[in-house]
Design a protein around this motif. Structure first.
Motif, short mmCIF file in Angstrom:
data_model
loop_
_atom_site.label_atom_id
_atom_site.label_comp_id
_atom_site.label_asym_id
_atom_site.label_seq_id
_atom_site.Cartn_x
_atom_site.Cartn_y
_atom_site.Cartn_z
N ILE A 243 46.70 44.02 50.21
CA ILE A 243 46.90 44.53 48.84
C ILE A 243 48.03 43.75 48.19
O ILE A 243 49.18 43.83 48.64
CB ILE A 243 47.22 46.04 48.84
CG1 ILE A 243 46.13 46.82 49.58
CG2 ILE A 243 47.37 46.55 47.41
CD1 ILE A 243 46.43 48.30 49.76
N ASP A 244 47.70 42.97 47.17
CA ASP A 244 48.69 42.12 46.51
C ASP A 244 48.37 41.99 45.03
O ASP A 244 47.20 42.15 44.62
CB ASP A 244 48.69 40.71 47.12
CG ASP A 244 49.26 40.67 48.52
OD1 ASP A 244 50.38 41.15 48.72
OD2 ASP A 244 48.55 40.17 49.42
N VAL A 245 49.39 41.67 44.25
CA VAL A 245 49.15 41.27 42.87
C VAL A 245 48.40 39.94 42.89
O VAL A 245 48.76 39.03 43.65
CB VAL A 245 50.48 41.11 42.10
CG1 VAL A 245 50.22 40.52 40.70
CG2 VAL A 245 51.19 42.45 41.97
N ASP A 246 47.34 39.85 42.10
CA ASP A 246 46.58 38.60 42.02
C ASP A 246 47.03 37.85 40.77
O ASP A 246 46.75 38.28 39.64
CB ASP A 246 45.08 38.90 41.95
CG ASP A 246 44.23 37.66 42.17
OD1 ASP A 246 44.77 36.55 42.01
OD2 ASP A 246 43.03 37.81 42.49
N GLU A 247 47.74 36.76 40.98
CA GLU A 247 48.26 35.99 39.86
C GLU A 247 47.16 35.26 39.10
O GLU A 247 47.32 34.94 37.91
CB GLU A 247 49.30 34.97 40.35
CG GLU A 247 50.49 35.59 41.07
CD GLU A 247 51.37 36.41 40.14
OE1 GLU A 247 51.16 36.37 38.91
OE2 GLU A 247 52.27 37.12 40.66
N GLU A 248 46.03 35.02 39.75
CA GLU A 248 44.91 34.34 39.11
C GLU A 248 43.60 35.09 39.42
O GLU A 248 42.74 34.61 40.17
CB GLU A 248 44.81 32.89 39.59
CG GLU A 248 46.02 32.04 39.22
CD GLU A 248 45.87 30.60 39.66
OE1 GLU A 248 44.84 30.27 40.29
OE2 GLU A 248 46.76 29.79 39.37
N PRO A 249 43.45 36.29 38.85
CA PRO A 249 42.23 37.06 39.11
C PRO A 249 41.02 36.38 38.48
O PRO A 249 41.16 35.56 37.57
CB PRO A 249 42.52 38.40 38.45
CG PRO A 249 43.46 38.06 37.33
CD PRO A 249 44.32 36.96 37.87
N PRO A 250 39.83 36.70 38.95
CA PRO A 250 38.63 36.17 38.32
C PRO A 250 38.60 36.53 36.83
O PRO A 250 39.12 37.58 36.42
CB PRO A 250 37.49 36.86 39.07
CG PRO A 250 38.09 37.31 40.36
CD PRO A 250 39.52 37.61 40.06
N ALA A 251 37.99 35.68 36.04
CA ALA A 251 37.92 35.93 34.60
C ALA A 251 37.26 37.27 34.31
O ALA A 251 37.66 37.99 33.38
CB ALA A 251 37.17 34.79 33.92
N GLU A 252 36.25 37.64 35.12
CA GLU A 252 35.55 38.90 34.90
C GLU A 252 36.50 40.09 35.05
O GLU A 252 36.43 41.06 34.29
CB GLU A 252 34.38 39.05 35.87
CG GLU A 252 33.26 38.04 35.68
CD GLU A 252 33.49 36.76 36.45
OE1 GLU A 252 32.52 35.98 36.58
OE2 GLU A 252 34.62 36.52 36.93
N ALA A 253 37.39 40.02 36.04
CA ALA A 253 38.34 41.10 36.25
C ALA A 253 39.37 41.15 35.14
O ALA A 253 39.71 42.22 34.62
CB ALA A 253 39.04 40.92 37.60
N ALA A 254 39.87 39.99 34.74
CA ALA A 254 40.89 39.93 33.69
C ALA A 254 40.35 40.44 32.36
O ALA A 254 41.08 41.08 31.59
CB ALA A 254 41.40 38.50 33.55
N GLU A 255 39.10 40.15 32.08
CA GLU A 255 38.50 40.59 30.82
C GLU A 255 38.14 42.08 30.83
O GLU A 255 38.19 42.74 29.80
CB GLU A 255 37.24 39.77 30.54
CG GLU A 255 37.52 38.30 30.26
CD GLU A 255 36.26 37.47 30.23
OE1 GLU A 255 35.16 38.06 30.39
OE2 GLU A 255 36.36 36.24 30.07
N PHE A 256 37.81 42.61 32.01
CA PHE A 256 37.33 43.99 32.11
C PHE A 256 38.44 45.01 32.27
O PHE A 256 38.41 46.08 31.66
CB PHE A 256 36.35 44.08 33.29
CG PHE A 256 35.79 45.45 33.53
CD1 PHE A 256 34.97 46.07 32.59
CD2 PHE A 256 36.06 46.13 34.71
CE1 PHE A 256 34.45 47.33 32.82
CE2 PHE A 256 35.54 47.39 34.95
CZ PHE A 256 34.73 47.99 34.00
N LEU A 257 39.45 44.69 33.08
CA LEU A 257 40.48 45.67 33.43
C LEU A 257 41.62 45.66 32.43
O LEU A 257 42.00 44.61 31.91
CB LEU A 257 41.01 45.38 34.83
CG LEU A 257 39.99 45.46 35.96
CD1 LEU A 257 40.58 44.93 37.26
CD2 LEU A 257 39.49 46.90 36.15
N PRO A 258 42.21 46.84 32.16
CA PRO A 258 43.31 46.91 31.20
C PRO A 258 44.62 46.39 31.81
O PRO A 258 44.80 46.39 33.03
CB PRO A 258 43.41 48.40 30.90
CG PRO A 258 42.93 49.07 32.15
CD PRO A 258 41.84 48.17 32.67
N GLY A 259 45.54 45.97 30.95
CA GLY A 259 46.85 45.55 31.40
C GLY A 259 46.90 44.07 31.76
O GLY A 259 45.87 43.42 31.91
#
Length: 250
Positions: free
Chosen positions: A116-132
């Protein structure tokens, strides 16, 4: 003889209540789980089940339909009902957790390799879908009876990450259970895409397969009961260890 079968009936010993068809289904489910009814074997006839449980044909058919929905049996017109021969399977449209699916199949669920870690470069789908602006990656390997069958990578928003710990996942065996019990975020609806993919080097290492092995990968965008985006997930399994079941009706 059958006048009580649609009423709630007490379980032996004063336990929980269930309907007649559920009692028949539970009895057959236990016989499948115990190995008494082996994969590929034929179930007793409808008439035999009616006599054994003191219920009507409609009740027996409802019980068999319940087992078929869980992909535990295969009903073949003109031949009878057989115990399904399968690995881990999942019915499309079913938003239960993997743990619930495994338990329903009589398989012991497990989790290993939790990260469990902060993802500094999440997939674009995650970045676009999830808030914050900060997104966490919850990664784990799901096992069935001790054997790895699925690499799960869940991206969740920062607001939900605090309660998601390795200890909580080991205790509940389910990210969705942690969301419900600790965060009040009950997964309610999702969109899924299923793709055939070749195992990457990391997939191969974690799943104990060769690089390039065909994988069945599911991508899911999940919202809770309030409509809030709570998870974007990739879950990938070797094709010989997992299957999706699509049930069609006209």
């Amino acid at each position: 003889m059958y006048q009580q079968e649609q009423h709630l009936l007490a379980q032996p010993g004063g336990g929980s209540m269930s309907t007649a068809y559920q009692r028949v289904a539970d009895s057959l489910r236990e016989r499948i789980r115990s190995g008494e009814l082996a994969p590929g074997s034929r179930l007793p006839s409808e008439h035999a089940l009616m006599a054994a449980h003191g219920v009507s044909r409609n009740t027996v058919r409802q019980a068999l339909a319940d087992l078929q929905h869980s992909n535990l049996v295969d009903r073949q017109q003109g031949r009878g009902t057989f115990v399904a021969v399968q690995g881990v399977s999942h019915v499309l449209g079913d938003l239960r957790s993997f743990t619930e699916t495994l338990l329903d199949l009589g398989v012991r669920p497990g989790i290993t390799g939790i990260r469990i870690d902060v993802d500094e470069e999440p997939p674009a789908e995650a970045a676009e879908f999830l808030p914050g602006s900060r997104i966490w990656l919850v990664e784990r390997i799901r096992t069935a009876d001790g054997q790895p069958f699925c690499r799960m990578q869940s991206w969740v928003p920062d607001a939900l990450a605090a309660a998601i710990t390795p200890a909580a996942l080991q205790k509940t065996q389910s990210l969705y259970a942690v969301m419900r019990e600790s965060l009040g975020a009950t997964p309610r609806e999702a969109t899924e895409i299923i793709r055939a993919e070749a195992a990457s080097a990391e997939d191969a290492r974690l799943l104990n397969v060769s690089r390039g092995t065909p994988l069945l990968s599911m991508y899911r965008w999940t919202r809770d009961a309030s409509g809030r985006a709570v998870e974007y997930v990739r879950s990938s399994s070797p094709g010989d260890r997992y299957q999706y079941v699509i049930k069609l009706q006209q």
